[in-house]
Design a protein around this motif. Sequence first.
Motif, short mmCIF file in Angstrom:
data_model
loop_
_atom_site.label_atom_id
_atom_site.label_comp_id
_atom_site.label_asym_id
_atom_site.label_seq_id
_atom_site.Cartn_x
_atom_site.Cartn_y
_atom_site.Cartn_z
N TYR A 1 0.79 -1.22 0.00
CA TYR A 1 0.00 0.00 0.00
C TYR A 1 0.83 1.27 0.00
CZ TYR A 1 -3.93 -3.03 0.81
OH TYR A 1 -4.86 -4.00 0.69
N VAL A 2 1.98 1.26 0.60
CA VAL A 2 2.73 2.50 0.73
C VAL A 2 3.73 2.69 -0.40
CG1 VAL A 2 4.32 3.77 2.22
CG2 VAL A 2 2.45 2.50 3.22
N VAL A 3 4.42 1.64 -0.76
CA VAL A 3 5.54 1.81 -1.68
C VAL A 3 5.21 1.37 -3.10
CG1 VAL A 3 7.91 1.14 -2.13
CG2 VAL A 3 7.19 1.56 0.19
N ALA A 4 4.90 0.12 -3.29
CA ALA A 4 4.89 -0.45 -4.64
C ALA A 4 3.77 0.07 -5.52
CB ALA A 4 4.83 -1.97 -4.55
N LEU A 5 2.58 0.15 -5.00
CA LEU A 5 1.47 0.58 -5.84
C LEU A 5 1.62 2.04 -6.26
CD1 LEU A 5 -1.12 -0.35 -7.13
CD2 LEU A 5 -2.34 0.36 -5.08
N SER B 1 8.34 0.89 -13.55
CA SER B 1 6.92 0.68 -13.31
C SER B 1 6.59 -0.80 -13.27
CB SER B 1 6.10 1.38 -14.39
OG SER B 1 4.74 1.13 -14.22
N ALA B 2 7.16 -1.57 -14.19
CA ALA B 2 6.93 -3.01 -14.19
C ALA B 2 7.53 -3.68 -12.95
CB ALA B 2 7.53 -3.63 -15.45
N ALA B 3 8.69 -3.21 -12.51
CA ALA B 3 9.30 -3.77 -11.30
C ALA B 3 8.43 -3.49 -10.08
CB ALA B 3 10.70 -3.19 -11.11
N CYS B 4 7.90 -2.29 -9.98
CA CYS B 4 7.03 -1.96 -8.85
C CYS B 4 5.72 -2.73 -8.91
CB CYS B 4 6.77 -0.45 -8.81
SG CYS B 4 8.22 0.51 -8.41
N MET C 1 6.41 -6.12 -7.59
CA MET C 1 6.48 -6.10 -6.13
C MET C 1 5.09 -6.02 -5.52
SD MET C 1 9.48 -6.54 -5.07
CE MET C 1 9.83 -7.60 -6.45
N THR C 2 4.18 -5.33 -6.18
CA THR C 2 2.81 -5.27 -5.71
C THR C 2 2.18 -6.66 -5.74
OG1 THR C 2 2.60 -3.02 -6.54
CG2 THR C 2 0.57 -4.17 -6.06
N ILE C 3 2.40 -7.38 -6.83
CA ILE C 3 1.86 -8.74 -6.94
C ILE C 3 2.51 -9.66 -5.92
CG2 ILE C 3 1.73 -10.74 -8.48
CD1 ILE C 3 1.46 -8.67 -10.78
N LEU C 4 3.82 -9.51 -5.72
CA LEU C 4 4.53 -10.33 -4.73
C LEU C 4 4.00 -10.09 -3.32
CD1 LEU C 4 6.95 -12.26 -4.17
CD2 LEU C 4 8.30 -10.21 -3.80
N SER C 5 3.78 -8.83 -2.97
CA SER C 5 3.28 -8.55 -1.63
C SER C 5 1.85 -9.03 -1.46
CB SER C 5 3.40 -7.06 -1.32
OG SER C 5 2.63 -6.31 -2.22
N ALA C 6 1.03 -8.94 -2.51
CA ALA C 6 -0.34 -9.48 -2.42
C ALA C 6 -0.30 -10.99 -2.22
CB ALA C 6 -1.12 -9.11 -3.66
N ALA C 7 0.64 -11.67 -2.86
CA ALA C 7 0.79 -13.11 -2.67
C ALA C 7 1.25 -13.44 -1.26
CB ALA C 7 1.76 -13.68 -3.69
#
Length: 80
Positions: A40-44, A59-62, A65-71
């Motif tokens: 919520y704070v960084v990647a999205l 943008s793709a790397a972030c 990371m958003t998908i990784l953190s959701a997993a």
Amino acid sequence: MTARYAWRNRRADPAPPPPRVPTRVRAAQLRQAAAYWLLYVVALAAAVLHWRAGNEFLSAACAAMTILSAAAIAATHRRP
């Protein structure tokens, strides 16, 4: 914490210690908090900002990371 007074000798009984949290549970709580923070704070926000700035690679790397953190969040909430 307030102390309870004993009926005899009017001394203060110490409050019982709080229950210990198992190390495995505490580690899962820390992973979950880190995943929420990352999501919520960084990647999205970074994915959106890099996309609007024209830097598609970051943008793709972030976004990854958003998908990784959701997993990681989903992994901590799996029921046995």
